[in-house]
Design a protein around this motif. Structure first.
Motif, PDB file in Angstrom:
ATOM      1  N   SER A  41       0.840  -1.200   0.000  1.00  0.00           N
ATOM      2  CA  SER A  41       0.000   0.000   0.000  1.00  0.00           C
ATOM      3  C   SER A  41       0.871   1.243   0.000  1.00  0.00           C
ATOM      4  N   TYR A  42       0.376   2.268  -0.648  1.00  0.00           N
ATOM      5  CA  TYR A  42       0.960   3.603  -0.501  1.00  0.00           C
ATOM      6  C   TYR A  42      -0.075   4.446   0.213  1.00  0.00           C
ATOM      7  N   GLY A  43       0.147   4.718   1.471  1.00  0.00           N
ATOM      8  CA  GLY A  43      -0.851   5.438   2.254  1.00  0.00           C
ATOM      9  C   GLY A  43      -2.142   4.637   2.303  1.00  0.00           C
ATOM     10  N   ASP A  44      -3.235   5.254   1.915  1.00  0.00           N
ATOM     11  CA  ASP A  44      -4.529   4.573   1.950  1.00  0.00           C
ATOM     12  C   ASP A  44      -4.755   3.702   0.723  1.00  0.00           C
ATOM     13  N   LEU A  45      -3.891   3.895  -0.281  1.00  0.00           N
ATOM     14  CA  LEU A  45      -4.109   3.202  -1.550  1.00  0.00           C
ATOM     15  C   LEU A  45      -3.450   1.830  -1.532  1.00  0.00           C
ATOM     16  N   GLU A  46      -4.257   0.777  -1.559  1.00  0.00           N
ATOM     17  CA  GLU A  46      -3.687  -0.574  -1.618  1.00  0.00           C
ATOM     18  C   GLU A  46      -3.432  -0.909  -3.079  1.00  0.00           C
ATOM     19  N   VAL A  47      -2.153  -0.941  -3.443  1.00  0.00           N
ATOM     20  CA  VAL A  47      -1.786  -1.128  -4.848  1.00  0.00           C
ATOM     21  C   VAL A  47      -1.751  -2.618  -5.210  1.00  0.00           C
ATOM     22  N   LEU A  48      -1.154  -3.431  -4.344  1.00  0.00           N
ATOM     23  CA  LEU A  48      -1.112  -4.875  -4.580  1.00  0.00           C
ATOM     24  C   LEU A  48      -1.909  -5.574  -3.479  1.00  0.00           C
ATOM     25  N   GLY A  91      -1.898  -5.494 -18.127  1.00  0.00           N
ATOM     26  CA  GLY A  91      -2.912  -4.906 -17.266  1.00  0.00           C
ATOM     27  C   GLY A  91      -2.967  -3.405 -17.446  1.00  0.00           C
ATOM     28  N   PRO A  92      -4.119  -2.804 -17.095  1.00  0.00           N
ATOM     29  CA  PRO A  92      -4.295  -1.368 -17.304  1.00  0.00           C
ATOM     30  C   PRO A  92      -3.291  -0.538 -16.501  1.00  0.00           C
ATOM     31  N   SER A  93      -3.134   0.703 -16.891  1.00  0.00           N
ATOM     32  CA  SER A  93      -2.225   1.618 -16.210  1.00  0.00           C
ATOM     33  C   SER A  93      -2.666   1.818 -14.760  1.00  0.00           C
ATOM     34  N   GLY A  94      -1.698   1.866 -13.858  1.00  0.00           N
ATOM     35  CA  GLY A  94      -1.989   2.109 -12.450  1.00  0.00           C
ATOM     36  C   GLY A  94      -2.419   0.865 -11.688  1.00  0.00           C
ATOM     37  N   THR A  95      -2.269  -0.283 -12.316  1.00  0.00           N
ATOM     38  CA  THR A  95      -2.726  -1.535 -11.731  1.00  0.00           C
ATOM     39  C   THR A  95      -1.723  -2.114 -10.730  1.00  0.00           C
ATOM     40  N   GLY A  96      -0.485  -1.611 -10.803  1.00  0.00           N
ATOM     41  CA  GLY A  96       0.527  -2.069  -9.856  1.00  0.00           C
ATOM     42  C   GLY A  96       1.574  -2.985 -10.470  1.00  0.00           C
ATOM     43  N   LYS A  97       1.693  -2.987 -11.790  1.00  0.00           N
ATOM     44  CA  LYS A  97       2.662  -3.864 -12.446  1.00  0.00           C
ATOM     45  C   LYS A  97       4.103  -3.468 -12.090  1.00  0.00           C
ATOM     46  N   SER A  98       4.383  -2.170 -12.187  1.00  0.00           N
ATOM     47  CA  SER A  98       5.747  -1.729 -11.848  1.00  0.00           C
ATOM     48  C   SER A  98       6.029  -1.952 -10.372  1.00  0.00           C
ATOM     49  N   THR A  99       5.029  -1.671  -9.546  1.00  0.00           N
ATOM     50  CA  THR A  99       5.198  -1.885  -8.111  1.00  0.00           C
ATOM     51  C   THR A  99       5.516  -3.352  -7.830  1.00  0.00           C
ATOM     52  N   LEU A 100       4.829  -4.242  -8.521  1.00  0.00           N
ATOM     53  CA  LEU A 100       5.075  -5.674  -8.334  1.00  0.00           C
ATOM     54  C   LEU A 100       6.521  -6.039  -8.677  1.00  0.00           C
ATOM     55  N   LEU A 101       7.016  -5.544  -9.816  1.00  0.00           N
ATOM     56  CA  LEU A 101       8.398  -5.855 -10.196  1.00  0.00           C
ATOM     57  C   LEU A 101       9.373  -5.333  -9.140  1.00  0.00           C
ATOM     58  N   ARG A 102       9.117  -4.120  -8.644  1.00  0.00           N
ATOM     59  CA  ARG A 102      10.020  -3.559  -7.628  1.00  0.00           C
ATOM     60  C   ARG A 102       9.906  -4.301  -6.303  1.00  0.00           C
ATOM     61  N   CYS A 103       8.738  -4.889  -6.042  1.00  0.00           N
ATOM     62  CA  CYS A 103       8.602  -5.708  -4.830  1.00  0.00           C
ATOM     63  C   CYS A 103       9.415  -6.987  -4.965  1.00  0.00           C
ATOM     64  N   ASP A 151      10.377  -3.929 -17.301  1.00  0.00           N
ATOM     65  CA  ASP A 151       9.208  -3.083 -17.058  1.00  0.00           C
ATOM     66  C   ASP A 151       8.912  -2.237 -18.295  1.00  0.00           C
ATOM     67  N   GLU A 152       7.995  -2.673 -19.081  1.00  0.00           N
ATOM     68  CA  GLU A 152       7.619  -2.000 -20.328  1.00  0.00           C
ATOM     69  C   GLU A 152       8.845  -1.517 -21.117  1.00  0.00           C
ATOM     70  N   PRO A 153       9.687  -2.470 -21.527  1.00  0.00           N
ATOM     71  CA  PRO A 153      10.964  -2.103 -22.139  1.00  0.00           C
ATOM     72  C   PRO A 153      10.845  -1.386 -23.479  1.00  0.00           C
TER      73      PRO A 153
HETATM   74  N1  LIG Z   1       6.222   5.710  -4.688  1.00  0.00           N
HETATM   75  C1  LIG Z   1       4.879   5.797  -4.758  1.00  0.00           C
HETATM   76  N2  LIG Z   1       4.204   6.560  -3.870  1.00  0.00           N
HETATM   77  C2  LIG Z   1       2.853   6.643  -3.919  1.00  0.00           C
HETATM   78  N3  LIG Z   1       2.087   6.020  -4.832  1.00  0.00           N
HETATM   79  C3  LIG Z   1       2.703   5.248  -5.743  1.00  0.00           C
HETATM   80  C4  LIG Z   1       4.124   5.100  -5.754  1.00  0.00           C
HETATM   81  N4  LIG Z   1       4.451   4.264  -6.772  1.00  0.00           N
HETATM   82  C5  LIG Z   1       3.306   3.927  -7.366  1.00  0.00           C
HETATM   83  N5  LIG Z   1       2.249   4.509  -6.752  1.00  0.00           N
HETATM   84  C6  LIG Z   1       0.832   4.333  -7.111  1.00  0.00           C
HETATM   85  O1  LIG Z   1       0.583   2.958  -7.173  1.00  0.00           O
HETATM   86  C7  LIG Z   1      -0.296   2.662  -8.249  1.00  0.00           C
HETATM   87  C8  LIG Z   1       0.316   1.611  -9.135  1.00  0.00           C
HETATM   88  O2  LIG Z   1       1.452   2.132  -9.771  1.00  0.00           O
HETATM   89  P1  LIG Z   1       2.356   1.300 -10.768  1.00  0.00           P
HETATM   90  O3  LIG Z   1       3.374   2.205 -11.300  1.00  0.00           O
HETATM   91  O4  LIG Z   1       2.802   0.060 -10.105  1.00  0.00           O
HETATM   92  O5  LIG Z   1       1.296   0.922 -11.897  1.00  0.00           O
HETATM   93  P2  LIG Z   1       1.551   0.266 -13.313  1.00  0.00           P
HETATM   94  O6  LIG Z   1       0.618  -0.887 -13.416  1.00  0.00           O
HETATM   95  O7  LIG Z   1       2.994   0.002 -13.503  1.00  0.00           O
HETATM   96  O8  LIG Z   1       1.057   1.400 -14.295  1.00  0.00           O
HETATM   97  P3  LIG Z   1       1.638   1.834 -15.740  1.00  0.00           P
HETATM   98  O9  LIG Z   1       1.085   0.869 -16.724  1.00  0.00           O
HETATM   99  O10 LIG Z   1       1.083   3.192 -15.930  1.00  0.00           O
HETATM  100  O11 LIG Z   1       3.115   1.805 -15.650  1.00  0.00           O
HETATM  101  C9  LIG Z   1      -0.586   3.974  -8.964  1.00  0.00           C
HETATM  102  O12 LIG Z   1      -1.830   4.460  -8.545  1.00  0.00           O
HETATM  103  C10 LIG Z   1       0.525   4.883  -8.478  1.00  0.00           C
HETATM  104  O13 LIG Z   1       0.075   6.202  -8.430  1.00  0.00           O
END
Ligand SMILES: Nc1ncnc2c1ncn2[C@@H]1O[C@H](COP(=O)(O)OP(=O)(O)OP(=O)(O)O)[C@@H](O)[C@H]1O
Ligand SMILES: [Mg+2]
Lengths: 252, 220
Positions: free
Chosen positions: A14-21, A38-50, A165-167
């Motif tokens: 989660s980032y603050g109140d937002l549960e990303v994964l 998956g759609p933008s903002g779904t958490g794909k990049s966050t998953l890779l960084r996790c 990540d989206e190379p």
């Molecule tokens: N460091 C951060 N601090 C706060 N919120 C974040 C942070 N990193 C990502 N987020 C939020 O987490 C959510 C998922 O982000 P992420 O970049 O993982 O999505 P994504 O699936 O990779 O999207 P895209 O296809 O646009 O790259 C988004 O709503 C983003 O705003």
């Protein structure tokens, strides 16, 4: 049955109140290529960084070759050096020439001696078709060349797994092909890869499985043929149709 | 003003150069860890750096000189020459300015550089040392150029401590010859020349270490 390289279990972030994964689990086996869509903002990049702990997850476990990376006792720098990462915007070291971008990890992280490291780095440059650009700075290379260089940088560390990540998302259409070609040949050579990409041509030709993610959960996972022809979920079919329309099928 | 006086004044220029070089060097050595601490350190560290910067940038140099030379150094029985005291105080003050120049450069470097460095297994400190600082230091050269010319001019304040730099000597000559104009004109000329040489050298350095894609002349 080949062995499991990466095991992702119930990852939450989660980032603050937002549960990303919201509880992601899957596995990648030796030599497999999995594509995450998956759609933008779904958490794909966050998953890779996790996965490589650049962003430590709040909950859940990651295993690489049986070693738990989410364990605080693990030497995470060492573990990370065996997971390659390729970024959308390359993130090449701007002050280093192409060769040195590949060398620096070998010398500063792997503590290899200069001569041996140089031989290896030159070899990696050749592998991505950049042997004649060894002394160019990143800013002097085209987007496609920069991305191939960043793949060479990752390869030099002899990774067990490479995360992409989206190379190709930052590249002009005519430069996408050269990067996909390198990735396809890696997949064929048996490199284990986890790729966030919307290049469906690439996914269809080399992916063992496609993972469809939306709103922080995995909706569906399966071989490309199955997902394209008879997806279990309506959303999967809709999304696949949409991106195939948007991105076409380059890299076939 | 004769040859002998000019020679006397030029020896003062050497003192000024030493003073400025010492202060800049000390400022760099303290300023780098300060900037790194402020950007990458924890809260207490970055708070401490902010306090230091606030203190040394908030006081006139002359006040700092008196506070340290006549005040603190005497209090703790630190027996420093006026020259050493002036270098030390100017160096500590320059650290405050230099740390902020460098901090700006570090923060202008995209977070992707750190991500990429960590992704190949570099520790944070290695990444700062091998990836962030080499880029940030290059970006800081224009800032140093103004720091140099600022410090050079400020060094004349060391007159108040009796440091035998250019102004102090020009003043001696002036009162001995009863001709202030030639003495102070020569003094001014030396300052202008030193400014020119320093700024020019830093420009050359900037060109020499320039990397394609970094701080280039803009075509548009
Ligand atoms: N460091 C951060 N601090 C706060 N919120 C974040 C942070 N990193 C990502 N987020 C939020 O987490 C959510 C998922 O982000 P992420 O970049 O993982 O999505 P994504 O699936 O990779 O999207 P895209 O296809 O646009 O790259 C988004 O709503 C983003 O705003
Ligand atoms: Mg993303």
């Amino acid at each position: 049955m080949s062995e499991t390289i990466l095991k992702v279990q119930d990852i939450h972030k989660s980032y603050g109140d937002l549960e990303v994964l919201k509880g992601i689990s899957f596995e990648v086996k030796q030599g497999e290529t999995k594509v995450i869509i998956g759609p933008s903002g779904t958490g794909k990049s966050t998953l890779l960084r996790c996965i490589n702990q650049l962003t430590p997850p709040d909950k859940g476990c990651i295993w690489l070759n049986g070693v738990e990376l989410t364990d605080h006792k693990v030497d995470i720098n060492k573990a990370r050096s065996s997971i390659g990462m390729v970024f959308q915007d390359f993130n090449l070291f701007a002050h280093l020439k192409a060769l040195d971008n590949v060398l620096i990890g070998l010398i500063k992280v792997k503590k290899m001696e200069k001569q041996k490291a140089t031989e290896l780095a030159v070899e990696e440059l050749r592998r991505v078709g950049l042997e004649d650009k060894a002394s160019s700075y990143p800013a002097e290379l085209s987007g496609g060349q920069q991305q191939r260089l960043s793949i060479a940088r990752a390869l030099a560390m002899n990774p067990k797994l490479i995360l992409f990540d989206e190379p190709t998302s930052a590249l002009d259409p005519e430069l996408i092909g050269e990067v996909l070609e390198v990735m396809i040949s890696l997949a064929r050579e048996g490199m284990t890869m986890l790729v966030v990409s919307h290049e469906m041509g690439f996914a269809r030709s080399v992916a063992n499985e496609i993972i469809f993610m939306e709103n922080g959960v995995i909706i569906e996972e399966g071989p490309p043929r199955q997902l394209f022809s008879r997806p279990k979920h309506k959303r999967t079919g809709e999304f696949l149709n949409k991106i195939t329309e948007l991105y076409g099928e380059s890299g076939k | 003003m004769g040859f002998e006086e000019l020679y006397y004044l030029l020896k003062g220029a050497l003192v000024t150069i030493e003073l400025v070089a010492g202060a800049l060097g000390l400022g760099l050595v303290i300023g780098i860890p300060m900037a790194v601490g402020q950007v990458y350190g924890n809260k207490p560290v970055s708070k401490a750096v902010s306090f230091y910067v606030w203190f040394f940038r908030g006081l006139p140099l002359l006040v700092l000189f008196f506070l340290f030379y006549f005040g603190l150094f005497t209090l703790i029985n630190l027996d420093l020459s006026a020259f050493a005291a002036a270098s030390l105080v100017m160096g500590m003050r320059s650290a405050a300015y230099q740390s902020q120049i460098l901090r700006g450069s570090i923060q202008s470097i995209g977070s992707g550089q750190m991500l990429a460095a960590r992704s190949i297994g570099m520790s944070k400190s290695r990444a700062i040392w091998h990836i962030i600082l080499p880029q940030a230091l290059r970006l800081s050269i224009p800032g140093w150029s103004s720091e140099y010319s600022g410090i050079l001019k400020d060094s004349a304040v060391a007159y108040a401590l009796g440091v035998m730099e250019i102004l102090t000597r020009a003043n001696f000559i002036s009162s001995r010859t009863y001709k202030p104009m030639p003495a102070f004109l020569a003094c001014a000329a030396i300052f202008l020349i030193l400014t020119y040489i320093g700024v020019k050298s830093l420009n050359l350095l900037e060109k020499k270490v320039r990397i394609p894609g970094y701080g280039e002349r803009r075509e548009i």
